[in-house]
Design an enzyme around this catalytic site. Structure first.
Site, PDB file in Angstrom:
ATOM      1  N   CYS A  44      16.098  42.947 -26.805  1.00 21.53           N
ATOM      2  CA  CYS A  44      15.068  43.099 -27.827  1.00 21.53           C
ATOM      3  C   CYS A  44      15.631  43.296 -29.237  1.00 21.53           C
ATOM      4  O   CYS A  44      14.872  43.446 -30.196  1.00 21.53           O
ATOM      5  CB  CYS A  44      14.157  44.270 -27.472  1.00 21.53           C
ATOM      6  SG  CYS A  44      13.354  44.073 -25.867  1.00 21.53           S
ATOM      7  N   ASN A  52       4.308  44.318 -24.566  1.00 14.81           N
ATOM      8  CA  ASN A  52       5.699  44.199 -24.971  1.00 14.81           C
ATOM      9  C   ASN A  52       6.019  42.750 -25.334  1.00 14.81           C
ATOM     10  O   ASN A  52       5.814  41.845 -24.528  1.00 14.81           O
ATOM     11  CB  ASN A  52       6.603  44.669 -23.830  1.00 14.81           C
ATOM     12  CG  ASN A  52       8.058  44.811 -24.247  1.00 14.81           C
ATOM     13  OD1 ASN A  52       8.411  44.598 -25.401  1.00 14.81           O
ATOM     14  ND2 ASN A  52       8.901  45.181 -23.305  1.00 14.81           N
ATOM     15  N   ASP A  60      -4.424  55.398 -11.262  1.00 18.73           N
ATOM     16  CA  ASP A  60      -5.262  56.090 -12.230  1.00 18.73           C
ATOM     17  C   ASP A  60      -5.155  55.374 -13.579  1.00 18.73           C
ATOM     18  O   ASP A  60      -4.048  55.256 -14.128  1.00 18.73           O
ATOM     19  CB  ASP A  60      -4.794  57.543 -12.366  1.00 18.73           C
ATOM     20  CG  ASP A  60      -5.561  58.318 -13.426  1.00 18.73           C
ATOM     21  OD1 ASP A  60      -6.502  57.757 -14.027  1.00 18.73           O
ATOM     22  OD2 ASP A  60      -5.198  59.484 -13.670  1.00 18.73           O
ATOM     23  N   SER A  87      16.590  53.363 -18.817  1.00 19.00           N
ATOM     24  CA  SER A  87      16.247  52.700 -20.076  1.00 19.00           C
ATOM     25  C   SER A  87      15.587  53.666 -21.049  1.00 19.00           C
ATOM     26  O   SER A  87      15.895  53.678 -22.242  1.00 19.00           O
ATOM     27  CB  SER A  87      15.326  51.512 -19.799  1.00 19.00           C
ATOM     28  OG  SER A  87      15.218  50.696 -20.937  1.00 19.00           O
ATOM     29  N   HIS A 115      10.874  49.898 -32.100  1.00 17.65           N
ATOM     30  CA  HIS A 115      10.732  48.918 -31.023  1.00 17.65           C
ATOM     31  C   HIS A 115       9.881  49.576 -29.949  1.00 17.65           C
ATOM     32  O   HIS A 115      10.154  50.702 -29.531  1.00 17.65           O
ATOM     33  CB  HIS A 115      12.107  48.545 -30.456  1.00 17.65           C
ATOM     34  CG  HIS A 115      12.029  47.891 -29.111  1.00 17.65           C
ATOM     35  ND1 HIS A 115      11.357  46.717 -28.904  1.00 17.65           N
ATOM     36  CD2 HIS A 115      12.509  48.270 -27.892  1.00 17.65           C
ATOM     37  CE1 HIS A 115      11.431  46.386 -27.620  1.00 17.65           C
ATOM     38  NE2 HIS A 115      12.126  47.312 -26.989  1.00 17.65           N
ATOM     39  N   LYS A 134       8.421  59.386 -27.824  1.00 12.70           N
ATOM     40  CA  LYS A 134       9.378  60.192 -27.074  1.00 12.70           C
ATOM     41  C   LYS A 134      10.696  60.336 -27.831  1.00 12.70           C
ATOM     42  O   LYS A 134      11.350  61.382 -27.767  1.00 12.70           O
ATOM     43  CB  LYS A 134       9.642  59.546 -25.711  1.00 12.70           C
ATOM     44  CG  LYS A 134       8.467  59.582 -24.754  1.00 12.70           C
ATOM     45  CD  LYS A 134       8.816  58.897 -23.435  1.00 12.70           C
ATOM     46  CE  LYS A 134       7.650  58.901 -22.468  1.00 12.70           C
ATOM     47  NZ  LYS A 134       8.011  58.223 -21.189  1.00 12.70           N
ATOM     48  N   THR A 142       3.970  46.854 -18.502  1.00 13.92           N
ATOM     49  CA  THR A 142       4.655  46.719 -19.792  1.00 13.92           C
ATOM     50  C   THR A 142       5.013  45.258 -20.074  1.00 13.92           C
ATOM     51  O   THR A 142       5.966  44.972 -20.780  1.00 13.92           O
ATOM     52  CB  THR A 142       5.925  47.593 -19.850  1.00 13.92           C
ATOM     53  OG1 THR A 142       6.835  47.179 -18.822  1.00 13.92           O
ATOM     54  CG2 THR A 142       5.587  49.055 -19.664  1.00 13.92           C
ATOM     55  N   GLU A 149      14.894  36.527 -25.802  1.00 14.41           N
ATOM     56  CA  GLU A 149      15.564  36.701 -24.511  1.00 14.41           C
ATOM     57  C   GLU A 149      14.840  35.893 -23.439  1.00 14.41           C
ATOM     58  O   GLU A 149      15.145  36.001 -22.263  1.00 14.41           O
ATOM     59  CB  GLU A 149      15.666  38.172 -24.126  1.00 14.41           C
ATOM     60  CG  GLU A 149      14.365  38.938 -24.090  1.00 14.41           C
ATOM     61  CD  GLU A 149      14.584  40.415 -23.827  1.00 14.41           C
ATOM     62  OE1 GLU A 149      14.795  40.769 -22.656  1.00 14.41           O
ATOM     63  OE2 GLU A 149      14.540  41.209 -24.792  1.00 14.41           O
ATOM     64  N   SER A 203      18.101  46.569 -24.915  1.00 15.36           N
ATOM     65  CA  SER A 203      18.766  47.054 -23.713  1.00 15.36           C
ATOM     66  C   SER A 203      20.073  46.322 -23.475  1.00 15.36           C
ATOM     67  O   SER A 203      20.258  45.171 -23.857  1.00 15.36           O
ATOM     68  CB  SER A 203      17.847  46.873 -22.502  1.00 15.36           C
ATOM     69  OG  SER A 203      16.731  47.721 -22.591  1.00 15.36           O
TER      70      SER A 203
END
Length: 390
Positions: free
Chosen positions: A111, A275, A29, A201, A233, A242, A152, A79, A308
């Site tokens: 990151c 990203n 979707d 994560s 970030h 979130k 992402t 990275e 991370s």
């Protein structure tokens, strides 16, 4: 003495894939991509672009001859570096013709790398106030075709000059940071694609923000009402939302609305690039500064950096009186306008076109790439870079 961001710019490849089309091709979707994670377009890097060229193109946009003479430190956060020994910063230093009496290094912590570079740069400028530091955050996010992380992905770079008496953002002294050994995302040296525990994560990102935000408040005495905006970030544009939502609960309604509105503005560029790992926080800062036209001088901007593995940091800066004079808004608008959409099959073919890993010599067609700085090939295990503007 004020120390902070004097100039800032970014670069992203000239190709992109539409997230609606990618979703349909994956029998998903489209709303899961465009609404669920908040992504509209994803930058697609041709084989003629790597983390070095992306960074060099971003820096080329902002540096003048005076900057190149004053810069005596180049710090490259990435990275997705191209060599396990030689720093990507050395390549950029040469491609741009920066003062030879300079240090050049590469730093790594997922990151968080570019933020570590900025904090290092602040210390250098405090000891050497007449100099400037070039900080680069450049990456290509690869998870694999049809993988859980495919939506992402992205590619791009941000370049910043750090100096005394900065033109854009004076960084404040107080910051809060933490480290914990977490296997939420990693890329072993034998793999060109990352591995991720997406659920873990997301949880760690939110937890890290809550902890460093509390620590920052205790250190600084500031609260949400003292911020015009907070930038994040953004591995995808819904992630920062979130993390911000739980801490907004105790703020006055007008503060909540201001921070939510400005957060949305800060995601505009990221949702059209994807990203870019080390540069994504600073891409969101650029988006805020260039898209929010009524940001007033003296406004306090918060920045949350997360890498991370994991390291997180919250810090802040004050917008300078003439900060708009130092932005590259028109240049970035043109860069977005000139990008070319590729079909999903074309994107897949580009993704699969990789460099040899056996030492083979290869020559690449850089005429198809409009970027001023490109990777032209490999000869005797050495990457061959070209600056077309020289």
């Amino acid at each position: 003495m004020n120390i902070g961001i004097d100039k800032i710019g970014f670069y992203t490849p000239h190709l992109y894939v539409d997230m609606n089309e990618l979703a349909v091709s994956r029998d998903i979707d489209p709303g899961k991509f465009t609404i669920g994670i908040g992504q509209e377009k994803m930058a697609v890097p041709p084989v003629t672009q790597d983390s070095v060229t992306l960074a060099a193109n971003a820096a080329l946009e902002i540096l003048d001859d005076a900057d190149k003479e004053q810069i005596d430190f180049v710090i490259f956060g990435t990275e997705t570096g191209v060599d396990s020994s030689k720093s990507a910063a050395v390549y950029v230093h040469e491609l741009l013709g920066i003062n030879p009496n300079a240090r050049a290094i590469e730093v790594k912590q997922a990151c968080y790398g570019a933020t570590a570079a900025i904090q290092m740069a602040k210390g250098h400028i405090a000891l050497n106030p007449e100099s400037k530091v070039l900080v680069l955050g450049s990456d290509i996010a690869r998870y694999g075709l049809n993988s859980s992380g495919e939506a992402t992905q992205g590619a791009g770079a941000v370049a910043l000059t750090i100096s005394a008496n900065p033109g854009i953002l004076a960084l404040e002294e107080k910051s809060a940071y933490m480290t914990a050994d977490v296997m939420d995302f990693w890329r072993p040296v034998y793999s060109d694609k990352a591995f991720v525990d997406g659920k873990l994560s997301n949880e760690q990102y939110i937890e890290f923000f809550a902890k460093v935000w509390k620590q920052y408040k205790d250190k600084s005495g500031f609260d949400l009402k003292d911020f015009e905006a907070i930038t994040f970030h953004l591995p995808y544009t819904k992630m920062g939302k979130k993390a911000l939502k739980p801490v907004l609960a105790d703020a006055p309604e007008n503060v909540q609305e201001r921070l939510k509105a400005n957060y949305q503005v800060s995601t505009n560029y990221n949702r059209n690039v994807g990203n870019i790992y080390t540069g994504s926080l600073y891409l969101s800062l650029i988006s805020l500064l260039e898209q929010k036209e009524d940001l007033e001088r003296g406004s306090r901007i918060g920045l949350f950096s997360y890498g991370s593995g994991a390291v997180g940091e919250f810090f802040s800066g004050i917008l300078q009186p003439n900060y708009r004079d130092y932005l590259k808004t028109e240049s970035h608008r043109n860069m977005f306008a000139l990008r070319k959409k590729v079909t999903v099959p074309e994107y897949e073919a580009i993704f699969e076109e990789t460099l040899p890993t056996d030492g083979s010599t290869v020559k690449l067609d850089i005429e198809m790439d409009p970027a001023k700085i490109c990777l032209a090939g490999i000869t005797e295990n050495m990457r061959q870079y070209v600056n077309k503007s020289k």
